[in-house]
Write an enzyme that holds these catalytic residues in place. Structure first.
Site, short mmCIF file in Angstrom:
data_model
loop_
_atom_site.label_atom_id
_atom_site.label_comp_id
_atom_site.label_asym_id
_atom_site.label_seq_id
_atom_site.Cartn_x
_atom_site.Cartn_y
_atom_site.Cartn_z
N LYS A 18 40.29 39.21 48.26
CA LYS A 18 40.69 38.84 49.62
C LYS A 18 41.91 39.60 50.16
CE LYS A 18 38.93 34.12 50.12
NZ LYS A 18 39.32 32.69 50.22
N GLY B 269 48.67 41.48 49.73
CA GLY B 269 49.95 42.13 50.04
C GLY B 269 50.82 41.36 50.99
N GLU B 270 50.23 40.46 51.76
CA GLU B 270 51.01 39.83 52.83
C GLU B 270 51.16 38.33 52.71
OE1 GLU B 270 50.28 42.39 56.66
OE2 GLU B 270 48.64 42.68 55.26
N THR C 218 50.19 43.78 38.98
CA THR C 218 50.57 44.27 40.31
C THR C 218 50.40 43.17 41.36
OG1 THR C 218 48.37 45.21 40.57
CG2 THR C 218 50.10 46.69 39.80
#
Lengths: 332, 702
Positions: free
Chosen positions: B664, B667-668, B597
């Protein structure tokens, strides 16, 4: 969506008669454009006449050497047809450069020809548009014009015709067979679509109720090659910024048969007759191609956001003719 | 590695679940179409809602002619500001839906039609005639510079401006200087699933099936708007089809649905936005102008970094993207200055979009560094390494871990960077100019307060782990299951995770790449509490609650993830068409919970960055005040044909300070820097420096 009556007549004459009765009635082919416009409130027909099963869905060879394409033939099937791929590669290439696989599976030959402009203001009923609502004004001419016309536009409309297929057909001297209320007739594709002038609401020379039944392609010289090139803002699934369809026959370095049509630059597929006339009988060189392209485009009147289309069209035209002249363009 | 590992648990688990590439636990439901998204909840006696939107950019609605419309087939009611229920709290002008007749931007909600079918609602809405008193509007960005203003602070609570040392003097005495302005476009997030709500009022409670990144955030806000106790609003969102920030904060449509449902108590009201409506009502990324000035010595060591940003907000609600904040932390330079200035316009309200701040804010400076590298005759990888700071330049704190240099070196090695001649416009292959570019990437480690979790043990021998977190397609269902399994020292099969419902213990929003950090830390704490209390052989019904524990290290360290992005670009000589055959990113993001993922997040972020580089651009027509290319035919997003090879790698980074898991957030960061890497590669290929996104063919056409 506005309620409408759905009709599926059994023969073309019945379909034509259904439209004659109602000025808001419309034919439905694959629905890939009309249904969107109905959702957006741009098209508001009372009657939708489904003609997707009324006309041919295949390619037939004509006795005099050309081919006849059924009006209801899906774009995917037409692009994949062995006769089209072998004899008219420009048409197969143009079809495959358009839309997406899913859309091409549904979209029909006649529907592709008659699709409406994708001008953002035409598709937005909250902004003025002379094509959608005659006399309301053109929002595009002083608006966002990246995708708009550089040739043959008027102060009333600067929209472009979105089809790739039609550009190839224009270069191939295709002829549309039409069944009208007063009988059948033939219209060359180059005369089917019109320039906007002061009647931008009229995309084509068809009368209300005219049904396209087939499209005929004349035979090409045995040695002619054809090619379609399209430049767009992403690698697939986008309308042309500029496209070029060309048919070229060169003997001993001299241009014989040459047909060129430009897409993405005008309210109709733009047949580049000035360039053709300059090239015919002259040398098939890059300099000659460039000079012809420049001459064709001297009539261009770009808008603030689309001046790039002029050098782009020039370069693509030179590239396509160069491709057709080189060994890489061999194999028709 | 197989997902159905038969672990023993409690000392017998062969290997931890965290770090394994467990397939998505929700995958089978999604690919078989049985995962239920907001609009798909099957309820009886549904009413469909279609919004009415302002067709002027500023003014007042003087009349909404509803009479004829109310008689149309299927119409149940027409909602306007005249009959809309009054909200208890209307301080947020974006959310004070139908509380006045004022129009503040084109496309703003001015009413809605409720009907028995969605088609009837939409048709009736198109027949509603509205009269306006229209006022002059200003939707021109940047427009008149004299009316720009400095916000009190920028998003995230950061200072609007910073000024350290003497930038002007340092620039005046620098051996090499650069002074350029860069532009990023307006962007809309465009998740696959449109923003959707099903709203039902029963008794005095409201249930919302909502497409949201935060069930509790919506429940809390909507309860405040309607003057309800928090527990009376329940928000359910088991599956969400992407958000990218646009579903991170409640926007006007959910309020509209709740207001409309008030008119038909007991009947569920369904609203799904059209793609066009998503371009006015659910936020967007502001356009930015980034004036970058750099001063360096002849060896490329920065003495001065200055970034002045101009961007827009709506006049009715300030949103000040923290565009310049990343620059405060990226590179060592003794003299540093950043500013943010806003143009307040009569336009829709901007909001979060994937990596707000860092995503646009790393474009200008990272292209500027590339220009500086050319000016200094330096390899741009080496230039960045030379300017690596010892500690956070802004706060002076040590970094909890910072492996930008490691990412640059590993990326360069994997990409084959050294094999390329650095001279621009030096490789022409078959009519295509070919080049390569690099950019740094960064994203802060966010830890959001407010989460708690329940761990309970059931008769089936499974542990119920409950937290109101959201899975917006990122893999939360899977990663939290893995974290819980390790924290309880059992195989993943013995975890029954519950998320996506505000009836569960509160969870912070799925935003800021904070979910795994915040929810994961909470679950670890709840599991520890459970095991302390009940040991490893609990009984049916044993249960504990726990909240996310404080982390004192957040005050002692600067915490950021870093990365390096490499791009290969081809630009066709005669048409200017740009292709990106290869992207490669290396990231240092702490521990990776699930490589499968995680890779998906990096690839998705990099693809979105590629799309930003080449295509995306919302075109606002200032005469009208709305986005005119407001559908996916007009707003281009990268298609499969635009995406070549994308590789995402990560360093084996151990950070003991960020949280007990050492994660940490991922997603971005993948979207940050990609566009700069592509633009830098396009320059290397062609010698043409494009400073304004997107990189469309016309910009390379000579």
């Amino acid at each position: 969506m506005r309620p409408f009556r759905y009709e599926r007549p059994d023969d073309p004459l019945a379909a034509v008669a259904l439209l004659a009765d109602d000025p808001t009635a419309t034919f439905l082919g694959g629905g890939t454009n009309l249904v969107d416009l109905m959702k957006l409130g741009v098209a508001r027909p009372d009657v939708v006449v489904d003609v997707a099963r009324l006309t041919g869905r295949a390619v037939e060879t004509l006795p005099e050497g050309g081919v006849r394409i059924g009006a209801a033939m899906p774009n995917s099937d037409l692009a994949a047809d062995p006769v089209i791929r072998h004899r008219y590669p420009v048409l197969s290439q143009a079809l495959l450069a358009g839309a997406s696989g899913q859309l091409r599976n549904l979209a029909t030959t006649a529907g592709n020809l008659l699709q409406r402009t994708r001008c953002v203001y035409f598709q937005d009923v909250t902004t003025p548009c002379n094509k959608r609502e005659p006399g309301s004004g053109c929002s595009a001419v002083d608006g966002w014009t990246r995708h708009h016309a550089v040739l043959g536009a008027s102060q009333h409309c600067v929209a472009t015709h979105p089809s790739d297929m039609a550009v190839a057909m224009a270069a191939l001297d295709a002829v549309v067979q039409v069944q009208g209320a007063r009988g059948p007739r033939r219209i060359p594709v180059v005369e089917l679509h019109r320039l906007p002038g002061d009647e931008p609401q009229r995309d084509t020379s068809l009368e209300h109720g005219d049904l396209i039944t087939s499209v005929d392609l004349p035979d090409l010289p045995v040695t002619a090659r054809s090619h379609y090139a399209k430049v767009r803002d992403r690698a697939s699934y986008a309308f042309a910024l500029v496209s070029v369809a060309a048919v070229l026959d060169v003997h001993d370095g001299i241009v014989g048969h040459v047909h060129i049509a430009l897409g993405g630059v005008a309210h109709k597929p733009w047949r580049a007759t000035i360039a053709e006339d300059m090239l015919r009988g002259g040398p098939a060189t890059t300099d000659a191609f460039r000079a012809a392209a420049v001459a064709e485009l001297t009539r261009a009147r770009p808008l603030p956001d689309n001046a790039f289309k002029v050098p782009l069209a020039r370069n693509v035209l030179v590239s396509v003719l160069g491709h057709l002249t080189s060994s890489a363009g061999a194999g028709r | 590695m197989t997902p159905g590992r038969a672990g023993k648990g409690h000392g017998g688990v062969a290997s931890p679940a965290v770090g394994r590439d467990l397939p998505r636990v929700d995958g089978p439901a999604k690919v078989t179409g049985t995962a239920t998204y907001a609009f798909e909840h099957q309820l009886d006696d549904v009413v469909h809602l279609y919004p009415l939107q302002a067709t002027v950019a500023r003014g007042r609605v003087t009349a909404v002619h509803t009479g004829a419309v109310e008689a149309m087939p299927g119409v149940v009611a027409v909602l306007t500001s005249d009959n809309a229920p009054r909200l208890a709290w209307a301080d947020d002008a974006e959310l004070a839906v139908l509380q006045s007749d004022a129009v503040a931007f084109r496309g703003q909600l001015i009413g809605a039609v409720l009907a028995e079918t969605s088609e009837e609602a939409r048709e009736a809405a198109s027949a509603v005639l509205v009269d306006y008193d229209e006022l002059p509007h200003d939707a021109d960005f940047p427009g008149d510079r004299s009316r720009l203003y400095a916000p009190a602070e920028v998003s995230g609570g950061f200072a609007t401006d910073t000024d350290v040392g003497d930038v002007e003097a340092a620039l005046a005495s620098a051996a090499v200087t650069l002074d350029q302005t860069y532009a990023t476009a307006t962007y809309h997030a465009n998740p696959l699933e449109p923003h959707s709500t099903v709203a039902v009022w029963e008794d005095e409670g409201l249930t919302l099936y909502e497409s949201t990144q935060g069930t509790h955030a919506v429940a809390t806000k909507v309860a405040a708007l309607f003057g309800l106790e928090a527990g009376l609003v329940r928000v359910i969102a088991p599956h969400v089809g992407g958000g990218f920030g646009s579903k991170g904060l409640p926007h006007a449509p959910v309020v509209l649905a709740a207001l409309a449902a008030r008119l038909v108590p007991g009947r569920p009201v369904k609203l799904a936005l059209t793609r066009q409506q998503m371009f006015c009502l659910v936020g967007y990324r502001t356009p930015t102008l980034q004036h970058v000035r750099l001063g360096a010595d002849a060896d490329g060591r920065l003495s001065a970094v200055s970034l002045d940003v101009v961007q827009q907000t709506s006049r009715i609600k300030e949103f000040a993207e923290q565009t310049a904040v990343a620059t405060r932390t990226m590179y060592a330079a003794p003299h540093r200055r950043t500013t943010h200035r806003l143009a307040a316009l009569d336009v829709a309200v901007p909001s979060w979009m994937r990596a707000p701040g860092e995503c646009p804010g790393m474009f200008g400076p990272e292209v500027a560094l590339d220009e500086l590298a050319v000016a200094c005759g330096l390899d741009p990888v080496e230039l960045r390494i030379r300017n690596e700071p010892e500690s956070d330049p802004q706060s002076g704190k040590p970094f909890s871990s910072r492996n930008l240099v490691g990412c640059l070196r590993e990326g360069a090695r994997r990409f084959g960077w050294q094999r390329w001649d650095r001279a621009p416009r030096s490789r022409l292959e078959g009519g295509w100019w070919v080049g390569v570019g690099v950019s740094a990437s960064t994203y802060p480690v966010h830890r959001m307060a407010g989460s708690s979790a329940t761990v309970g043990f059931g008769a089936d021998g499974r542990y119920r782990v409950a937290i109101g977190a959201a899975d917006i397609g990122t893999g939360t269902w899977t990663s939290l299951t893995q974290i819980a399994a390790d924290a309880l020292d059992v195989p993943v099969e013995r975890i029954a995770l519950q998320i996506g419902d505000s009836a569960l213990p509160p969870a912070s929003v799925a935003g800021g790449s904070s979910g795994t950090n915040s929810w994961g830390s909470t679950i670890v704490e709840a599991a520890r509490t459970f095991r302390d209390k009940f040991g490893d052989h609990p009984e049916d019904g044993d249960e504990v609650d726990a909240s996310m524990p404080p982390n004192p290290d957040t005050e002692r360290f600067a915490m950021h993830a870093f990365g390096a992005q490499f791009a290969e670009v081809r630009v066709r000589q005669d048409t200017g068409e740009v292709r990106v055959p290869r992207l490669l990113g290396v990231f240092a993001v702490g521990r990776v919970v699930n490589p499968r993922t995680a890779r998906s997040q990096f690839l998705g972020g990099m693809t979105m960055g590629l799309s930003m580089a080449l295509h995306e651009q919302s075109v606002l027509d200032p005469r009208f005040g709305h986005i005119v290319n407001h559908d996916l035919a007009g707003y281009h997003i990268a298609t499969n044909a635009d995406v070549g090879t994308i590789e995402a790698h990560w360093l084996d980074e151990h950070d003991p300070h960020v949280n007990p898991l050492g994660v940490k957030g991922i997603g971005e960061i993948g979207i940050v820097g990609t566009a700069a890497a592509v633009a830098n590669a396009a320059h290397h290929a062609t010698g043409t420096r494009v400073r304004s996104l997107p990189l469309t063919p016309d910009k390379f056409l000579l």
